[in-house]
Design a protein around this motif. Structure first.
Motif, PDB file in Angstrom:
ATOM      1  N   THR A  38       0.845  -1.188   0.000  1.00 44.03           N
ATOM      2  CA  THR A  38       0.000   0.000   0.000  1.00 44.03           C
ATOM      3  C   THR A  38       0.881   1.238   0.000  1.00 44.03           C
ATOM      4  OG1 THR A  38      -1.923   1.026   1.062  1.00 44.03           O
ATOM      5  CG2 THR A  38      -0.296   0.043   2.534  1.00 44.03           C
ATOM      6  N   THR A  44      -7.932   4.865  -0.379  1.00 42.42           N
ATOM      7  CA  THR A  44      -9.286   4.489   0.036  1.00 42.42           C
ATOM      8  C   THR A  44     -10.259   5.411  -0.705  1.00 42.42           C
ATOM      9  OG1 THR A  44      -9.260   6.070   1.857  1.00 42.42           O
ATOM     10  CG2 THR A  44      -8.470   3.837   2.347  1.00 42.42           C
ATOM     11  N   ARG A  45     -11.549   5.054  -0.672  1.00 38.79           N
ATOM     12  CA  ARG A  45     -12.553   5.880  -1.338  1.00 38.79           C
ATOM     13  C   ARG A  45     -12.552   7.293  -0.751  1.00 38.79           C
ATOM     14  NH1 ARG A  45     -18.162   5.752  -2.094  1.00 38.79           N
ATOM     15  NH2 ARG A  45     -18.329   5.767   0.172  1.00 38.79           N
ATOM     16  N   GLN A  77      -8.056   7.147   7.746  1.00 40.03           N
ATOM     17  CA  GLN A  77      -8.894   6.226   6.965  1.00 40.03           C
ATOM     18  C   GLN A  77      -8.056   5.035   6.465  1.00 40.03           C
ATOM     19  OE1 GLN A  77     -12.160   6.819   6.655  1.00 40.03           O
ATOM     20  NE2 GLN A  77     -12.565   4.955   5.476  1.00 40.03           N
ATOM     21  N   HIS A  78      -6.855   5.329   6.015  1.00 37.63           N
ATOM     22  CA  HIS A  78      -5.949   4.299   5.490  1.00 37.63           C
ATOM     23  C   HIS A  78      -5.599   3.276   6.576  1.00 37.63           C
ATOM     24  CE1 HIS A  78      -1.698   3.444   3.678  1.00 37.63           C
ATOM     25  NE2 HIS A  78      -2.575   2.580   3.205  1.00 37.63           N
ATOM     26  N   THR A  80      -7.299   2.593   9.363  1.00 34.53           N
ATOM     27  CA  THR A  80      -8.473   1.838   9.811  1.00 34.53           C
ATOM     28  C   THR A  80      -8.987   0.888   8.742  1.00 34.53           C
ATOM     29  OG1 THR A  80      -9.073   3.738  11.150  1.00 34.53           O
ATOM     30  CG2 THR A  80     -10.780   2.087  10.820  1.00 34.53           C
ATOM     31  N   GLU A  81      -9.003   1.376   7.496  1.00 33.81           N
ATOM     32  CA  GLU A  81      -9.660   0.600   6.444  1.00 33.81           C
ATOM     33  C   GLU A  81      -8.734  -0.463   5.833  1.00 33.81           C
ATOM     34  OE1 GLU A  81     -11.886   3.076   3.631  1.00 33.81           O
ATOM     35  OE2 GLU A  81     -11.450   1.589   2.058  1.00 33.81           O
ATOM     36  N   LYS A  82      -7.439  -0.161   5.769  1.00 39.40           N
ATOM     37  CA  LYS A  82      -6.542  -1.086   5.070  1.00 39.40           C
ATOM     38  C   LYS A  82      -5.466  -1.710   5.947  1.00 39.40           C
ATOM     39  CE  LYS A  82      -5.764  -0.173   0.444  1.00 39.40           C
ATOM     40  NZ  LYS A  82      -5.121   0.662  -0.620  1.00 39.40           N
ATOM     41  N   PRO A  85      -6.670  -3.971   9.358  1.00 35.80           N
ATOM     42  CA  PRO A  85      -7.277  -5.266   9.011  1.00 35.80           C
ATOM     43  C   PRO A  85      -6.261  -6.254   8.435  1.00 35.80           C
ATOM     44  CG  PRO A  85      -8.678  -3.472   8.271  1.00 35.80           C
ATOM     45  CD  PRO A  85      -7.397  -2.843   8.740  1.00 35.80           C
TER      46      PRO A  85
END
Ligand SMILES: Nc1ncnc2c1ncn2[C@@H]1O[C@H](COP(=O)(O)OP(=O)(O)OP(=O)(O)O)[C@@H](O)[C@H]1O
Ligand SMILES: [Mg+2]
Length: 205
Positions: A38, A44-45, A77-78, A80-82, A85
């Protein structure tokens, strides 16, 4: 609790981050380890919309502080979202730039307050820090030459050299401030040699 390792590549433009990250990803995959590649901005969106705003010439009135908040929002966001996880799934996360870029470029490069940036980014990442930061260190002129594909820099690009010298200095100061996570790798050698240095720095050779 996270399980995978989180490795960040940093360095001035043209220092070889993208090249070296890919070489490392292939080694890890060849050893059967799942890898998430990444980069920042995070793709992210939500991050893509933020990036649109950051790059839109209609919004030149963004202050440096506002800009820092928007980058931090993208980073939140990056993470938390990518990133989190993938770490929880046990993947090794390789990230092309992280908050150290913000500190080097906006802090040392553009003069935004370092304490403000550090606190903002701690909030944005929820305190997540990488296991390792590979700092690819290179002379500014060599980085520019690589980035320009061996064409000599024009006048404007030459002016950028002073900025990049501050950025490089900022990276080196961060490396001495956080020696437990940073490894400085000299990037002034052919790709495969730098790759060997990266493996050594990660204790993987
Ligand atoms: N060790 C090396 N020696 C010579 N050229 C290199 C080396 N590593 C990478 N390059 C070349 O230099 C250029 C910049 O490399 P790369 O894109 O990996 O750098 P980067 O740090 O990701 O740059 P940016 O910050 O602009 O994304 C590319 O054309 C790449 O092929
Ligand atoms: Mg790159």
């Amino acid at each position: 609790m996270t399980r995978g390792k989180f490795i960040v590549f940093e360095g001035i433009d043209g220092s070889g981050k993208t090249t070296q990250m890919e070489l490392l990803a292939r080694v890890l995959e060849a050893r059967g380890m799942p890898v998430l590649r990444t980069r920042e901005p995070g793709g992210t969106r939500v991050g893509d919309r933020l990036r649109g705003l950051l790059l839109d010439p209609d919004y030149r009135d963004l202050t440096p502080r506002t800009e820092a908040f928007l980058y931090a929002a993208d980073r939140a966001q990056h993470v938390t979202e990518k990133i989190l996880p993938a770490l929880h799934r046990g993947e090794t996360v390789l990230c092309d730039r992280f908050l150290y870029s913000t500190l080097a470029y906006q802090g040392w490069g553009r003069g935004v307050d370092i304490v403000f940036l550090t606190r903002l980014n701690q909030l944005a990442t929820g305190g997540l820090a990488p296991d390792r930061v590979i700092l690819l260190d290179l002379e500014v002129e060599d980085g520019l030459r690589r980035a320009l594909k061996n064409r000599p820099p024009d006048r404007l690009e030459g002016e950028k050299a002073a900025f990049f010298r501050r950025v490089r200095q900022g990276y080196l100061e961060q490396a001495s401030r956080w020696p437990e996570i940073f490894r400085v790798v000299r990037a002034d050698a052919p790709e495969q040699e730098v790759h060997r240095r990266v493996l050594t720095a990660l204790g993987m050779e």
